[in-house]
Every structure is written in structure tokens, then in C-alpha cells.
Design an enzyme around this catalytic site. Structure first.
Site, PDB file in Angstrom:
ATOM      1  N   THR A 125      -8.305  -1.700   1.672  1.00 55.57           N
ATOM      2  CA  THR A 125      -7.664  -2.599   0.708  1.00 55.57           C
ATOM      3  C   THR A 125      -8.136  -4.045   0.841  1.00 55.57           C
ATOM      4  O   THR A 125      -8.574  -4.637  -0.146  1.00 55.57           O
ATOM      5  CB  THR A 125      -6.131  -2.502   0.819  1.00 55.57           C
ATOM      6  OG1 THR A 125      -5.756  -1.129   0.687  1.00 55.57           O
ATOM      7  CG2 THR A 125      -5.453  -3.327  -0.233  1.00 55.57           C
ATOM      8  N   GLU A 156      -1.475  -7.874   1.614  1.00 46.12           N
ATOM      9  CA  GLU A 156      -1.190  -6.431   1.625  1.00 46.12           C
ATOM     10  C   GLU A 156      -0.139  -6.058   2.661  1.00 46.12           C
ATOM     11  O   GLU A 156      -0.284  -6.353   3.842  1.00 46.12           O
ATOM     12  CB  GLU A 156      -2.464  -5.636   1.939  1.00 46.12           C
ATOM     13  CG  GLU A 156      -2.196  -4.130   1.906  1.00 46.12           C
ATOM     14  CD  GLU A 156      -3.247  -3.261   2.582  1.00 46.12           C
ATOM     15  OE1 GLU A 156      -3.332  -2.081   2.217  1.00 46.12           O
ATOM     16  OE2 GLU A 156      -3.961  -3.748   3.478  1.00 46.12           O
ATOM     17  N   ASP A 180       0.852  -1.188   0.000  1.00 47.58           N
ATOM     18  CA  ASP A 180       0.000   0.000   0.000  1.00 47.58           C
ATOM     19  C   ASP A 180       0.894   1.245   0.000  1.00 47.58           C
ATOM     20  O   ASP A 180       1.817   1.356   0.796  1.00 47.58           O
ATOM     21  CB  ASP A 180      -0.905  -0.009   1.237  1.00 47.58           C
ATOM     22  CG  ASP A 180      -2.125   0.872   1.047  1.00 47.58           C
ATOM     23  OD1 ASP A 180      -1.954   2.089   0.831  1.00 47.58           O
ATOM     24  OD2 ASP A 180      -3.251   0.352   1.109  1.00 47.58           O
ATOM     25  N   ASP A 226      -1.219   0.163  -4.707  1.00 47.95           N
ATOM     26  CA  ASP A 226      -2.510   0.765  -5.040  1.00 47.95           C
ATOM     27  C   ASP A 226      -2.364   2.210  -5.513  1.00 47.95           C
ATOM     28  O   ASP A 226      -3.092   2.673  -6.375  1.00 47.95           O
ATOM     29  CB  ASP A 226      -3.487   0.659  -3.862  1.00 47.95           C
ATOM     30  CG  ASP A 226      -2.879   1.099  -2.541  1.00 47.95           C
ATOM     31  OD1 ASP A 226      -1.678   1.460  -2.504  1.00 47.95           O
ATOM     32  OD2 ASP A 226      -3.609   1.085  -1.533  1.00 47.95           O
ATOM     33  N   HIS A 227      -1.387   2.898  -4.915  1.00 51.08           N
ATOM     34  CA  HIS A 227      -1.123   4.302  -5.274  1.00 51.08           C
ATOM     35  C   HIS A 227       0.184   4.662  -4.609  1.00 51.08           C
ATOM     36  O   HIS A 227       0.657   3.947  -3.725  1.00 51.08           O
ATOM     37  CB  HIS A 227      -2.250   5.215  -4.760  1.00 51.08           C
ATOM     38  CG  HIS A 227      -2.542   4.994  -3.313  1.00 51.08           C
ATOM     39  ND1 HIS A 227      -1.666   5.398  -2.309  1.00 51.08           N
ATOM     40  CD2 HIS A 227      -3.555   4.348  -2.679  1.00 51.08           C
ATOM     41  CE1 HIS A 227      -2.160   5.024  -1.149  1.00 51.08           C
ATOM     42  NE2 HIS A 227      -3.292   4.367  -1.327  1.00 51.08           N
ATOM     43  N   SER A 260      -7.166   4.307  -1.132  1.00 51.97           N
ATOM     44  CA  SER A 260      -7.068   2.846  -1.203  1.00 51.97           C
ATOM     45  C   SER A 260      -8.408   2.186  -1.494  1.00 51.97           C
ATOM     46  O   SER A 260      -8.444   1.064  -2.017  1.00 51.97           O
ATOM     47  CB  SER A 260      -6.519   2.286   0.116  1.00 51.97           C
ATOM     48  OG  SER A 260      -5.202   2.704   0.318  1.00 51.97           O
ATOM     49  N   ASP A 279       2.246   2.414   3.450  1.00 52.51           N
ATOM     50  CA  ASP A 279       1.425   3.620   3.259  1.00 52.51           C
ATOM     51  C   ASP A 279       1.271   4.387   4.562  1.00 52.51           C
ATOM     52  O   ASP A 279       1.478   5.599   4.618  1.00 52.51           O
ATOM     53  CB  ASP A 279       0.050   3.223   2.729  1.00 52.51           C
ATOM     54  CG  ASP A 279      -0.857   4.431   2.515  1.00 52.51           C
ATOM     55  OD1 ASP A 279      -0.584   5.204   1.583  1.00 52.51           O
ATOM     56  OD2 ASP A 279      -1.818   4.601   3.288  1.00 52.51           O
ATOM     57  N   HIS A 337       2.505   8.217   5.213  1.00 48.62           N
ATOM     58  CA  HIS A 337       1.668   9.337   5.670  1.00 48.62           C
ATOM     59  C   HIS A 337       2.347  10.041   6.837  1.00 48.62           C
ATOM     60  O   HIS A 337       2.279  11.264   6.967  1.00 48.62           O
ATOM     61  CB  HIS A 337       0.302   8.830   6.157  1.00 48.62           C
ATOM     62  CG  HIS A 337      -0.685   8.563   5.066  1.00 48.62           C
ATOM     63  ND1 HIS A 337      -1.275   9.565   4.332  1.00 48.62           N
ATOM     64  CD2 HIS A 337      -1.200   7.406   4.587  1.00 48.62           C
ATOM     65  CE1 HIS A 337      -2.108   9.032   3.454  1.00 48.62           C
ATOM     66  NE2 HIS A 337      -2.084   7.707   3.583  1.00 48.62           N
ATOM     67  N   ASP A 379     -10.056  -2.614   6.799  1.00 51.19           N
ATOM     68  CA  ASP A 379      -9.561  -1.422   6.111  1.00 51.19           C
ATOM     69  C   ASP A 379      -9.796  -1.582   4.603  1.00 51.19           C
ATOM     70  O   ASP A 379      -9.975  -2.688   4.095  1.00 51.19           O
ATOM     71  CB  ASP A 379      -8.074  -1.236   6.435  1.00 51.19           C
ATOM     72  CG  ASP A 379      -7.605   0.213   6.268  1.00 51.19           C
ATOM     73  OD1 ASP A 379      -8.422   1.076   5.881  1.00 51.19           O
ATOM     74  OD2 ASP A 379      -6.416   0.480   6.521  1.00 51.19           O
TER      75      ASP A 379
HETATM   76 ZN   LIG Z   1      -2.895   6.098   2.487  1.00 50.44          ZN
END
Ligand SMILES: [Zn+2]
Length: 513
Positions: A159, A328, A56, A375-376, A106, A333, A337, A157
Site C-alpha cells: 500500500t 494507512e 487496509d 483498498d478492499h 493491496s 487487514d 486475515h 509493503d
Molecule cells: Zn490483506
């Protein structure tokens, strides 16, 4: 035209690479698709299983930094040894429309690859107009396959959720319904009540995954445990004390018991849910630093969870039908953040170790498609030159700005006065700079520095001498493409520039769903 030429070039390159790497790997080669169409039935040479792994928030630079840190500039992460490479566009769409929204979350991205449908940020398993859309797990189950869902995040969550639930808002995780979390502002309840049912409750009821491993115990309640046991699941740990209440969200750390690595060892087959933390799992660097007696030491690694999942999914009579396993690495991710490069790197390594487990299985099995992607991108992670600074740290715009002294026709406004010098001491240690606090904000968001395996042994993390200088652009996702690595029959369709909805198509076709 440029795009087509690039793609053709990439395909030619992949074809060469795939011939050598795929055989070294023991992965099913491109001949499999042909043998399937000749026989008209499931071919032994075709894909039986798919292991779909995603980091992620893991952008292209996350992969590069992980490689440099752990394997050196000339090394490779395990994922980078897969024979097929592509890049994936990740955009979402605005709600109620097909208008691209360039920076996704996500929920939208997981919905894209699990259903093939672009949707709005926050949407789980529903399209842009709030209609429920069928996902890969549902299709796999309808075809008699086993499914597994593993995450270092809460299993509710976005994902993991998009593979086994449908919700108008990703925040509708449970344990109880609340209009604020489950119902978009100003909308009345939908006819399809599932779409506003807490995701934990959906997971407990719908039997969409045979194996569920991750965090998020606090999202579940004793009533969910009872439901899952009656559906044939083995439940590791305890979802809580029924005497406290079965539908009030009042379970606590004292009434619930998280699953442990030892619990995992007791399971030999069948359906199982194991939730190893009440929230997200613990990042590996924090686990390593914890004292021996800390309960977080009992949390399995993502590699261990992946290994166990594969052994549970690939056994017994249903083994012939194959399995679909999603894994995952969620904390790449979450720690991006937080702009914590040290933890981000550790989670990239932990994720890549799980990828190795999948690759080793695929090499032995010969009928498994392995897809590794993200995912990004998260937080505009980047590698800057030792001693250099970023715009976020600069008192002025950098350098002489938009002036081309060789061709003044290229000059653009505004020009950027001022100059910035390299400062080899600019490292903020192993933590990135803390932001706009203190009397002098210049120098904030400074790079965190890490040694790589190429550095001399005397160089330590956090020192200005360490060669890997890492910065973040923001604390949020970006719209950058993400990499996809793959091996196995059908994987060549992932080469070149693809969209995240193509990931759905490739898995769907590989499994003949
Ligand atoms: Zn995120």
C-alpha cells in the site's frame, strides 16, 4: 437505468448534506472549482492539500462494527461525519490482460488509486503488461509539492509502496534482491531495472516522499541510511552497523535501532524517515497490554504520526505549494486475515483517531481535501445476531434451506435438510473460534463477542451477554465494495458508485497535477 437513477439520487442527497456539513467543517466548498477556472490560477478557495487515508481491508461492516463498539448503534465514527459518501469497486485484472479479477490484493488496489491504472495482484506501480506507470507522488513532486507516506505496516509493503516505487512483485521489498522475490517465475529480467530493484532501495534513492513514517526497518541497510542522509533526510534511529556489511541483509535487532516517539519529538522540519519497528508496527491492543518497560510502548500511534506529518508538510516556504499525505491503517487487514476481531476493532479505532487529526486540520485550514477509504474488504467480516451461528459452525446447512412455502415456484435445488438452533452460549469469548482442530469440529469459527457503549456496565467483552457478535467468512480478501468518505472541494465526485481508479482522478484533478 437503475444505476443512473441511484447515482442521481445519491448526488442530490449529498448536495443537501454537503451544504450543512462542509460549512460546519470549514472545508472548501464546491464554489472553489469555479473560482479556479475564473482566475486561471491557483485559487485560494481551491484545494491545496490532500490527505488520503485508508484502512487496509476495511469493508463496510468493519466501519459499522467499529461504530457500534466505540460510539454505539446511534453514534458515528469520525470518518462517518465527513459530508460525502460513496462506494468503491476494487477489482484487479489478470496479468497481461484487461480481464477483471474480482478479488484484489493491496498491490493492485494501491496501484489503481496512485496511478489510475488497473493491474494484476502483486503488481506495484506497473500496469497489467509490466510497464512502469507514473504515480501521484511523482506528479506532486514534479509540481513542487511536499509528500508524506505513513503506514502501520512496513513502509515497503504494497500500500505505501505503490506511491513511491515500481516493482513487478510486491514481495521485492528488500533488503536485498532475490530472483524469487523480485522476478516473476519464468520471466527474464526487464529492461527497466527499477522494476526488480528492492523497494527499500528505491525509497532510499528516489526522494519521492519528504516524510516516511512506519515499520519495516529490517528492509533497510546502512547503505540506504547513507544514501538518504546525502539526499537531505533526517534518519531517526539507525539502519544498522556498516561494519556488519552494507549489502548483505545481515543486520539484526542488535545492530539496528528503531525510531521512537521521543525521536519524533526532536524533528522540527525538513525531510525525515522514521521506522518504529523492524517489522509491522504493534497493534494498539497489544501495546496497551504490554508492560510499561516494553519497547513497543515507544511506538507512536497512527494519530501521532499523522499529526507530526501534517506539521512537517504544512510549514515554511513550500507550504504554499501544498502537500499530498497518504496515511494507512494497515493492521485492520492483517488482523482480519488472522480472524482476530478484538485486534481488528482496536485498529479501526486507531485509524479513525488518525482520521480525526486530518479532519481537524482540514477544518482549520480550509483548503484541504480529506478522503477516507479502504483498498478492499478482508475476511468477510460480519455482525451476526446474538446467539446465532454461521454456516462455518453448522453441522448441517441452516434451516429448511431453499424452500419458499408461500410460492413453491421459488424453491431451488438442492434443498437443505436439517435444522440449527440458536445457542446463546455460542460465543467463543473475545477470540474467534480457532478452526478445524480438536475432536469435534462443529462449533469452530465461533463468534467473538464484545460489549458496546449501549450495553449495561455489567456486560463484559467475551461474554454471551455482550451485544456485538462478530464472525469472519474466511482468512482472505473478498471482492466486496468498500466505502469512501470525503470532504472538501472536489469531494462530491466521490459520491455514489465509483471505481478505485476514480480515486486517482479525483486527487489528481483536485491538486491540478
Ligand atoms: Zn490483506
Amino acid at each position: 437505468v437503475a444505476r443512473s437513477l441511484t447515482r442521481i439520487g445519491a448526488l442530490a442527497l449529498v448536495a443537501c448534506t454537503a451544504l450543512s456539513s462542509a460549512s460546519a467543517f470549514g472545508l472548501a466548498g464546491p464554489a472553489s472549482a469555479a473560482s479556479k477556472s475564473e482566475s486561471g490560477s491557483e485559487s485560494k478557495g481551491g484545494v491545496k492539500n490532500v490527505i488520503y487515508l485508508l484502512g487496509d481491508g476495511m469493508g463496510r461492516t468493519h466501519v459499522t462494527a467499529g461504530r457500534q463498539r466505540f460510539y454505539g448503534a446511534n453514534g458515528h465514527l469520525h470518518m462517518e461525519q465527513l459530508p460525502v459518501l460513496g462506494q468503491v469497486s476494487t477489482y484487479a485484472v489478470d496479468k497481461g490482460t484487461d480481464t477483471p479479477s474480482l478479488v484484489p490484493d493491496s498491490a493492485a488496489t494501491a496501484t489503481a488509486w496512485s496511478t489510475g491504472v488497473k493491474t494484476y495482484n502483486n503488481a506495484v506501480g506497473v500496469d497489467s503488461r509490466e510497464n512502469s506507470v507514473v504515480n501521484l507522488f511523482e506528479q506532486a513532486k514534479a509540481n513542487g509539492m511536499r509528500t508524506g507516506n505513513v503506514s502501520t505496516a512496513e513502509v515497503t509493503d504494497a500500500t505505501p509502496a505503490a506511491e513511491f516505487s515500481h516493482a513487478l512483485l510486491r514481495g521485492c521489498q528488500g533488503p536485498v534482491f532475490s530472483a524469487a522475490a523480485c522476478l516473476p517465475a519464468g520471466e527474464s529480467a526487464p529492461a527497466d531495472k527499477t522494476l526488480v530493484t528492492p523497494i527499500a532501495e528505491q525509497i532510499a534513492s528516489n526522494n519521492d516522499a519528504d516524510v516516511v513514517f512506519g515499520g519495516g526497518l529490517a528492509r533497510f541497510e546502512p547503505a540506504d541510511e547513507q544514501k538518504m542522509r546525502s539526499n537531505g533526510y533526517q534518519v531517526l534511529g539507525s539502519f544498522g552497523d556498516p561494519a556488519v556489511g552494507t549489502d548483505n541483509g545481515q543486520q539484526t535487532a542488535a545492530t539496528q535501532r528503531v525510531a521512537t516517539r521521543d525521536d519524533l519529538g526532536t524533528i522540527e522540519g525538513g525531510k525525515v524517515i522514521g521506522l518504529f519497528n523492524r517489522g509491522n508496527l504493534t497493534v494498539e491492543t497489544a501495546k496497551a497490554a504490554a508492560p510499561a518497560a516494553s519497547p513497543v510502548k515507544a511506538e507512536p500511534t497512527l494519530a501521532e504520526l499523522t499529526q507530526k506529518s501534517i506539521s512537517l508538510l504544512d510549514q515554511g516556504k513550500k507550504r504554499d505549494k501544498g502537500f499530498l499525505l497518504q496515511v494507512e491503517g494497515a493492521l485492520i487487514d492483517k488482523r482480519s486475515h488472522a480472524n482476530d476481531a478484538g485486534q481488528t476493532l482496536g485498529e479501526i479505532k486507531a485509524f479513525d483517531d488518525a482520521v480525526k487529526v486530518a479532519m481537524d486540520f482540514a477544518a482549520k485550514d480550509g483548503h484541504t481535501l480529506v478522503v477516507v477509504t479502504a483498498d478492499h474488504e478482508c475476511a468477510g467480516f460480519n455482525i451476526i445476531e446474538k446467539g446465532s451461528i454461521t454456516n462455518a459452525e453448522a453441522g448441517n446447512y441452516p434451516g429448511t434451506g431453499n424452500v419458499d412455502s408461500g410460492n413453491t415456484a421459488n424453491n431451488s435445488a438442492p434443498s437443505r435438510p436439517g435444522s440449527q438452533k440458536k445457542d446463546p452460549t455460542r460465543s467463543s469469548g473475545i477470540q474467534n473460534g480457532a478452526g478445524l482442530t480438536g475432536p469435534n469440529p462443529v462449533g469452530n469459527f465461533a463468534p467473538a463477542t464484545f460489549r458496546t457503549v449501549d450495553d449495561p456496565p455489567s456486560v463484559v467483552d467475551g461474554s454471551p451477554e455482550a451485544s456485538l457478535w462478530l464472525t469472519y467468512l474466511s482468512g482472505n480478501h473478498t471482492g466486496a465494495d468498500v466505502p469512501v468518505f470525503a470532504g472538501g472541494a472536489g469531494s462530491s465526485a466521490l459520491a455514489g458508485s465509483i471505481d478505485n481508479t476514480d480515486l486517482f482522478t479525483v486527487v489528481h484533478n483536485a491538486l491540478r497535477l
